[in-house]
Scaffold this active site. Structure first.
Site, PDB file in Angstrom:
ATOM      1  N   HIS A   1      24.778  28.846 -81.386  1.00 24.26           N
ATOM      2  CA  HIS A   1      25.751  29.698 -82.089  1.00 24.26           C
ATOM      3  C   HIS A   1      25.689  31.115 -81.525  1.00 24.26           C
ATOM      4  O   HIS A   1      24.619  31.584 -81.141  1.00 24.26           O
ATOM      5  CB  HIS A   1      25.473  29.701 -83.594  1.00 24.26           C
ATOM      6  CG  HIS A   1      26.103  28.534 -84.288  1.00 24.26           C
ATOM      7  ND1 HIS A   1      26.895  28.658 -85.396  1.00 24.26           N
ATOM      8  CD2 HIS A   1      26.081  27.218 -83.978  1.00 24.26           C
ATOM      9  CE1 HIS A   1      27.330  27.464 -85.765  1.00 24.26           C
ATOM     10  NE2 HIS A   1      26.843  26.566 -84.918  1.00 24.26           N
ATOM     11  N   GLU A   2      26.883  31.744 -81.485  1.00 23.42           N
ATOM     12  CA  GLU A   2      27.056  33.103 -80.936  1.00 23.42           C
ATOM     13  C   GLU A   2      26.642  33.264 -79.471  1.00 23.42           C
ATOM     14  O   GLU A   2      26.225  34.351 -79.062  1.00 23.42           O
ATOM     15  CB  GLU A   2      26.303  34.167 -81.781  1.00 23.42           C
ATOM     16  CG  GLU A   2      26.784  34.312 -83.184  1.00 23.42           C
ATOM     17  CD  GLU A   2      26.083  33.372 -84.162  1.00 23.42           C
ATOM     18  OE1 GLU A   2      24.933  32.988 -83.882  1.00 23.42           O
ATOM     19  OE2 GLU A   2      26.699  32.997 -85.169  1.00 23.42           O
TER      20      GLU A   2
ATOM     21  N   GLU B   1      33.144  28.609 -91.091  1.00 26.55           N
ATOM     22  CA  GLU B   1      32.318  29.446 -91.965  1.00 26.55           C
ATOM     23  C   GLU B   1      33.048  30.702 -92.426  1.00 26.55           C
ATOM     24  O   GLU B   1      32.738  31.238 -93.488  1.00 26.55           O
ATOM     25  CB  GLU B   1      31.001  29.801 -91.272  1.00 26.55           C
ATOM     26  CG  GLU B   1      31.156  30.667 -90.040  1.00 26.55           C
ATOM     27  CD  GLU B   1      29.842  30.818 -89.267  1.00 26.55           C
ATOM     28  OE1 GLU B   1      29.070  29.859 -89.222  1.00 26.55           O
ATOM     29  OE2 GLU B   1      29.612  31.899 -88.709  1.00 26.55           O
TER      30      GLU B   1
HETATM   31  C1  NOJ Z   1      25.779  32.432 -87.898  1.00 25.97           C
HETATM   32  C2  NOJ Z   1      26.004  30.994 -87.613  1.00 25.97           C
HETATM   33  O1  NOJ Z   1      27.267  30.780 -87.054  1.00 25.97           O
HETATM   34  C3  NOJ Z   1      25.809  30.224 -88.884  1.00 25.97           C
HETATM   35  O2  NOJ Z   1      26.137  28.883 -88.701  1.00 25.97           O
HETATM   36  C4  NOJ Z   1      24.400  30.410 -89.366  1.00 25.97           C
HETATM   37  O3  NOJ Z   1      24.268  29.796 -90.601  1.00 25.97           O
HETATM   38  C5  NOJ Z   1      24.062  31.897 -89.527  1.00 25.97           C
HETATM   39  N1  NOJ Z   1      24.407  32.618 -88.362  1.00 25.97           N
HETATM   40  C6  NOJ Z   1      22.589  32.107 -89.767  1.00 25.97           C
HETATM   41  O4  NOJ Z   1      21.882  31.788 -88.615  1.00 25.97           O
HETATM   42 CA    CA Z   2      28.767  32.464 -86.029  1.00 30.68          CA
END
Ligand code: NOJ
Ligand code: CA
Length: 751
Positions: free
Chosen positions: A522-523, A547
């Site tokens: 992620h990111e 999200e």
């Molecule tokens: C951002 C992520 O995209 C998400 O899925 C995750 O729950 C949070 N960061 C915490 O790591």
């Molecule tokens: Ca994210």
């Protein structure tokens, strides 16, 4: 210069004479005459080769061409000796004559006064099988044209431009051969242009060095202004958009005369990522390389090359989605035994934190301790042993293979926003997360555990801990890791999308492979097809996922009709579909999931990923187990994919055949407008009867007013059937189709 010798050969000649002299001295020292003779032979054969090859030099002014089907590429040098290319599709221009080149920090003249030494053409036609994917066989068919260039003036440096022309577009990259006058160098800029033919309709997000989590804007290219979103999107934790006219790739466009064009890059490694600068007056795009902490773009050593720049083009939108060009431009798998890499669905102790029902952290205050010096639990922690066991039970009961647990490790109280290097060590569970008990319970129930490693942007810390972290996951039998990079990057000053971080993400994928662990990042930087090379790299987020519907203003109803044309062009996304409770998480007016429930089901087919989360909490699923049946049944790995119909920003209908079975799954989605989707099932086996279970929006469904209303129907279908599905505003439909068992032959035939 040596008389009769072509310009470029003199450089090599001097270099090899130098080498020869050195060899002679060395060889004399060790008195090995045979070695000298052998080396001299090799050198003379090499020089002879160079002289023979020089015969094919093209005349300046005459374009050099390559073509496949309707796609035509032309290359030339302009009057100042700068490289120029153009791309046509049939009789339509796609990219007008556009400059190319690389700027070196130590050589301002490296962009012009080139001469063409020679060009080479070859055709490749091969088929390969991905470890997992949207189809089980991929044809890689292209004409390659390599143009060897050399500076006319000192220091006579060499650069090759390699083009690959496919039926559905063009890829090109810059290669820097080993040469006497270029060994280590710093790229200060890239000059690649994409001169568009008009004010194309464009689906864009800002060119942010740190985030891809923006909503898409649909506008003519002339109206791009990234500064507005940069300021307003405060929900994105870290953002940096230095160019008001900077936009991100994959960039999707449609021309006034009906061509669909997608610009991106493939195989991004050992370089920085490419964004685009828009000239809103002339409609020209120019490569905008993401800079590092000191303003440089890339550090290179010959022999080396840039990633591929990709232009995918068709007069059918569906062809863009079906293109395999980006994968084809990536290297084959570097992992030889891939038997442990297994696509899967998973649930997670996750949505409950996203929606504020529970927390990642264990305590409300790290500085307050009880009489025994222990932290005081807040009572809201999500990753408790008891709660995790409930998710394991749900997964086991419903044939969901995996479980992700976030907030299991100490550090979440100060995980983000402080730019500190070490909030986590990735091996210390919170006191209420009994990792041993959880591991045995999951193993007993046959559920695979997915580790969560949030780095908060501290890449240096993660690099130091990686071996320890992977050994720890392995020792507890975890099969996959979800990494995260929320926060400003450390090394401080680096960006999520610059060369240092791109190397980091690849190192993580390699390290994970070494331990037999699948990766979901992620990111990170947005993907460029590297999943072909590292097939354990199952998915990335690198985009605005579901999200945002939990904690923020959400994703517009057209979002998922744009994502496959943009973010997904480089590879799978962990979008986290499957939210059944659409409303009621927040008191802020307008806060809700921006789809119907049926559309959430359709996303499992429309948004391709070999790992798919059933993202909602078990309580919400338990209220709609009839609809959850689709999530249980839907596949995550495919033999075949058909894009039935598609228009970016409007609608997409996709049909996929499950790998190794005769089952098909269909997903149809629309934007904010209701629509009737007509789906001919002509992809089915003509000889067979099938049962279709249709999960559709109810007649009165609407994403804002009645999003959870759906209806499930069951019919006999065959290859002559045409499904007519009514999609609500912001709605969708999902269909599972499997060969009819004999007792099902009495079902009503779909009409
Ligand atoms: C951002 C992520 O995209 C998400 O899925 C995750 O729950 C949070 N960061 C915490 O790591
Ligand atoms: Ca994210």
């Amino acid at each position: 210069m040596t008389p009769g010798m072509p310009v470029y050969a003199t450089g090599f000649f001097k270099y090899y004479i130098k080498k020869l002299k050195y060899s002679l001295i060395m060889s004399r020292l060790v008195a090995k005459n045979q070695v000298i003779i052998l080396r001299m032979k090799k050198i003379f054969i090499f020089l002879l080769c160079l002289i023979i090859c020089s015969g094919t030099k093209a005349r300046d002014g005459e374009p050099i061409k390559a073509a496949m089907d309707k796609v035509q590429l032309a290359f030339n040098l302009d009057d100042s000796g700068s490289p120029v290319y153009s791309v046509n599709y049939g009789d339509k221009a796609v990219i007008k004559p556009s400059h190319m080149g690389i700027k070196l920090l130590d050589d301002s003249s490296f962009d012009k006064h080139f001469t063409i030494l020679k060009t080479e053409h070859k055709t490749v036609d091969e088929t390969w099988d991905p470890v997992w994917g949207e189809v089980s066989h991929i044809r890689n068919h292209y004409e390659q044209m390599t143009v060897h260039l050399q500076q006319q003036n000192l220091p006579h440096r060499l650069i090759d431009i390699v083009f690959r022309v496919f039926d559905d577009g063009v890829g090109f990259r810059y290669e820097f051969p080993m040469q006497p006058n270029l060994q280590y160098f710093v790229v200060s800029d890239e000059l690649t242009e994409f001169a568009l033919t008009g004010d194309n309709k464009t689906f864009w997000i800002p060119g942010d060095y740190d985030s891809n989590e923006y909503p898409y804007t649909t506008s003519p290219i002339s109206q791009v202004d990234a500064s507005v979103l940069y300021k307003s999107e405060a929900e994105i934790a870290v953002r940096f958009v230095p160019d008001k006219y900077g936009i991100q790739t994959p960039l999707m466009m449609k021309t006034a005369d009906g061509l669909y064009i997608n610009i991106h890059e493939a195989a991004l490694q050992n370089y920085t990522s490419m964004q685009l600068h828009v000239d809103t007056k002339t409609y020209k795009l120019t490569a905008n390389l993401v800079a590092d902490a000191v303003g440089n773009k890339a550090y290179m050593r010959t022999p080396c090359h840039t990633p591929w720049r990709t232009i995918i083009v068709s007069d059918k939108a569906g062809d863009i989605l079906a293109s395999k060009m980006i994968l084809n431009l990536n290297e084959p798998s570097k992992i030889s035994n891939t038997s442990w890499i297994k696509p899967m669905k998973f649930v997670g102790v996750w949505w409950e934190m996203q929606t504020g029902k529970s927390t990642w952290s264990y305590t409300d205050n790290l500085d307050v301790k009880d009489a025994n010096g222990k932290l005081i639990p807040s009572g809201k922690h999500g990753a408790t042993t008891a709660n995790v066991k409930r998710y394991i039970d749900f997964a086991a009961k419903n044939s969901i293979q995996g479980l992700l647990v976030e907030g299991w490790n100490a550090g979440w109280e100060e995980w983000f926003g402080h730019w500190t290097e070490k909030p986590f060590d990735f091996v210390t569970p919170y006191p209420d997360f009994d990792i041993k008990a959880i591991t045995s319970y999951a193993a007993f129930k046959g559920v695979k555990m997915i580790m969560h490693n949030e780095t908060s942007g501290g890449a240096t810390n993660y690099e130091r801990q990686m071996d320890t972290a992977f050994k720890f996951m392995k020792s507890y039998g975890y099969v996959a890791v979800k990494t995260g990079y929320v926060g400003k990057i450390i090394p401080r000053g680096e960006h999520h999308d610059d060369q240092w971080m791109i190397d980091h993400y690849v190192r993580v994928a390699q390290k994970a492979a070494q331990y037999g662990i699948m990766l979901d990042a992620h990111e990170p930087v947005r993907p460029t097809g590297l999943q072909r090379t590292y097939p354990n790299w199952m998915a990335c987020e690198a985009g605005r996922g579901n999200e945002y519907n939990a904690f923020g203003n959400g994703n517009n109803p057209d979002h998922e009709t744009i994502m496959p044309f943009t973010r997904f062009m480089g590879g799978p996304m962990d979008y986290t579909p499957g939210i059944f409770r659409i409303k009621g998480y927040s008191t802020v007016p307008g806060r809700q999931v921006h789809t119907t429930l049926a559309k959430q089901l359709a996303l499992y087919v429309v948004l391709y990923s070999p790992i798919q989360m059933a993202a909602d909490i078990p309580d919400n699923y338990e209220k709609h187990m009839d609809a959850f049946q689709f999530i249980k049944d839907v596949a995550v790995d495919w033999d075949d994919t058909k894009i039935v119909e598609a228009e970016p920003g409007e609608y997409i209908t996709t049909a996929r055949k499950e790998k190794g079975t005769a089952n098909w799954f269909v997903g149809a989605i629309t934007n904010q407008n209701a629509r009737n989707a007509t789906i001919p099932l002509d992809f089915l086996d003509k000889e067979k009867k099938y049962v279709a279970i249709i999960y559709a929006d109810a007649d009165d469904a609407d994403w804002q007013n009645n999003p959870e209303a759906y209806k499930i129907t069951k019919f006999l279908v065959n290859a002559d059937t045409k499904l007519n599905l009514k999609l609500a505003n912001g709605g969708g439909a999902a269909v599972s189709i499997s060969p009819a068992a004999s007792e099902e032959n009495g079902l009503q035939l779909y009409k």
